[in-house]
Each structure stands twice: as structure tokens, then as C-alpha cells.
Scaffold this motif. Structure first.
Motif, short mmCIF file in Angstrom:
data_model
loop_
_atom_site.label_atom_id
_atom_site.label_comp_id
_atom_site.label_asym_id
_atom_site.label_seq_id
_atom_site.Cartn_x
_atom_site.Cartn_y
_atom_site.Cartn_z
N LEU A 239 0.83 -1.20 0.00
CA LEU A 239 0.00 0.00 0.00
C LEU A 239 0.87 1.25 0.00
O LEU A 239 1.91 1.30 0.66
N GLN A 240 0.43 2.28 -0.73
CA GLN A 240 1.09 3.58 -0.76
C GLN A 240 0.05 4.67 -0.50
O GLN A 240 -1.13 4.50 -0.85
N ALA A 241 0.48 5.77 0.09
CA ALA A 241 -0.43 6.87 0.41
C ALA A 241 0.20 8.19 0.03
O ALA A 241 1.41 8.38 0.12
N GLU A 242 -0.65 9.11 -0.41
CA GLU A 242 -0.21 10.47 -0.73
C GLU A 242 -1.21 11.45 -0.14
O GLU A 242 -2.40 11.41 -0.46
N ALA A 243 -0.74 12.32 0.74
CA ALA A 243 -1.62 13.28 1.40
C ALA A 243 -1.86 14.48 0.50
O ALA A 243 -0.96 14.92 -0.24
N GLY A 244 -3.07 15.02 0.55
CA GLY A 244 -3.43 16.22 -0.19
C GLY A 244 -4.14 17.21 0.73
O GLY A 244 -4.00 17.15 1.95
N ASP A 245 -4.89 18.09 0.14
CA ASP A 245 -5.66 19.08 0.89
C ASP A 245 -7.00 18.46 1.25
O ASP A 245 -7.87 18.27 0.39
N SER A 246 -7.18 18.12 2.52
CA SER A 246 -8.41 17.47 3.03
C SER A 246 -8.69 16.14 2.34
O SER A 246 -9.85 15.73 2.21
N LYS A 247 -7.64 15.45 1.92
CA LYS A 247 -7.82 14.13 1.30
C LYS A 247 -6.53 13.34 1.38
O LYS A 247 -5.44 13.90 1.54
N VAL A 248 -6.66 12.01 1.26
CA VAL A 248 -5.52 11.12 1.19
C VAL A 248 -5.78 10.13 0.06
O VAL A 248 -6.84 9.48 0.03
N VAL B 16 0.41 2.44 6.21
CA VAL B 16 0.98 3.69 5.71
C VAL B 16 0.40 4.85 6.51
O VAL B 16 -0.70 4.75 7.06
N MET B 17 1.17 5.93 6.56
CA MET B 17 0.77 7.10 7.34
C MET B 17 0.66 8.29 6.42
O MET B 17 1.44 8.45 5.47
N ALA B 18 -0.33 9.15 6.65
CA ALA B 18 -0.49 10.36 5.84
C ALA B 18 -1.14 11.45 6.68
O ALA B 18 -2.02 11.17 7.50
#
Length: 208
Positions: free
Chosen positions: A41-50, A116-118
Motif C-alpha cells: 500500500l502507498q499513500a499520498e496526502a493532499g488538501d483534506s484528502k488522502v 501507511v501514514m499520511a
């Protein structure tokens, strides 16, 4: 195999194993149980979303997306996806989330992916870095320590520090840094940063 340990001649035809002796023949068909596959699993943080993405497994018909605000869980299923990606639009800026994904197959056995952490952040956040990694320098009781970490971990540390500084309820008195380098011969290495002993920190971001 459910065959007594006597002297047999053995033959394989198709998916069936035949045990032949002078007066009888016994047949045995092994069950075809799929080998569990790990999900990366991979995660990418955004503005009010992951945004989450992972590699498909051959045995999965769908995936459960699970989330927690605590490392290691317990996790709550927030949705089910029939594809290999998912966008969590319920994430709150400044909150660190921990995600895992589990496959749902015909055997009804779920195996969690890696965690994963975001930490989603708004575009107006003043703590905006240009690089994808950073050196975090801490001064703790006069002793200076440095950590090389991904930029998401830097955001997570700053969010913890700001929450603790503002006396946000249920904020832990310490921050855990996973020292995932030079681990051997140990299984894990963690540094627990106590807020009350932290005097100063500096962030120097860079691109790797």
C-alpha cells in the motif's frame, strides 16, 4: 495426504493422484487453496484528502479500506473498493491517519497490507516544504539529535508539536520516531521524544 503409509505405486493424472497396489486403487485430489499474497500500500496526502493505491492480488474480488488515528490500529473500515485505488475525502487537515487495505476473496480470509501514514495539509499551511525529505534536528535537554525522514513524517511531527503546544485533548506527551536504519540485529528501533524535554527543533528539507 489421507492415505495410510503402505507400499503403493503412485501415478498422477490431471489434478488427481492415484495410489495403486495389487488389489485396489485409491485416488486423492488435493484442494486448490490459493497462496495468500501481500498487498503493498502507498499513500499520498493532499488538501483534506488522502490518495491510496496498491497492487492487485489474483485472489481478491474487492478490498476493504481501513483507517485509524493510532499507529497499529485498531482500524475502522471506511469503505470498500473494487479497484486498486481509493481517495479518502473525509480526512481532516492536520490529522495524522494510518491506513491498511485488506483483500476480500472467495475464501473470506482478510490479510492486512502494510500500514501507511499520511497527514493531509491545506495549501495555506505556513509549514510548507519544497523537498520530499528533511533533516529534523532536535535539542532535548541540551543534547542535539538529527533524523533523516520523509517530508510526511516532518508534517506529522509538527502537527503533534502544535497540538501538544495548544493543549489539544488526548495528544500524546511523546512522539515516536521509527529509526528504520541500522536496525540489525534488533527487530525495531524507536526514539520517544518527550514534549516536556524538547527545547528546540529545526527542519532542513531537501529533494532525494
Amino acid at each position: 495426504m489421507p492415505i495410510p503409509p503402505y507400499s503403493y505405486e503412485v501415478a498422477v493424472v490431471g489434478d488427481t493422484i492415484y495410489f495403486v497396489e495389487s488389489t485396489s486403487t485409491k485416488a486423492y485430489t488435493p484442494s486448490a487453496e490459493p497462496i495468500p499474497q501481500e498487498i503493498t500500500l502507498q499513500a499520498e496526502a493532499g488538501d483534506s484528502k488522502v490518495s491510496l493505491s496498491w497492487i492487485a492480488t489474483t485472489t481478491a474480488s474487492a478490498y476493504n479500506v481501513k483507517r485509524s488515528t493510532t499507529a497499529g490500529g485498531p482500524y475502522t473500515v471506511i469503505d470498500t473498493s473494487e479497484t486498486t485505488s481509493y481517495v479518502d475525502l473525509t480526512a481532516t487537515n492536520g490529522v495524522t491517519y494510518y491506513y491498511v487495505v485488506s483483500s476480500m476473496g472467495n475464501d473470506d480470509v482478510e490479510t492486512n497490507s502494510n500500514e501507511v501514514m499520511a497527514t493531509p495539509m491545506g495549501s495555506s499551511n505556513p509549514n510548507t516544504f519544497q523537498g520530499n525529505r528533511a533533516i529534523l534536528m532536535l535539542r532535548i535537554d541540551g543534547l542535539e539529535k538529527e533524523y533523516d525522514m520523509p517530508i510526511d513524517e516532518i508534517y506529522s511531527f509538527i502537527n503533534w508539536y502544535e497540538a501538544k503546544s495548544g493543549s489539544v485533548a488526548n495528544t500524546k506527551p511523546f512522539y515516536i520516531i521509527d529509526k528504520n536504519y541500522n536496525v540489525s540485529p534488533f527487530l525495531n528501533r524507536f526514539d520517544y521524544i518527550n514534549f516536556d524535554h524538547l527545547q528546540y527543533f529545526e527542519v532542513k528539507d531537501y529533494n532525494q
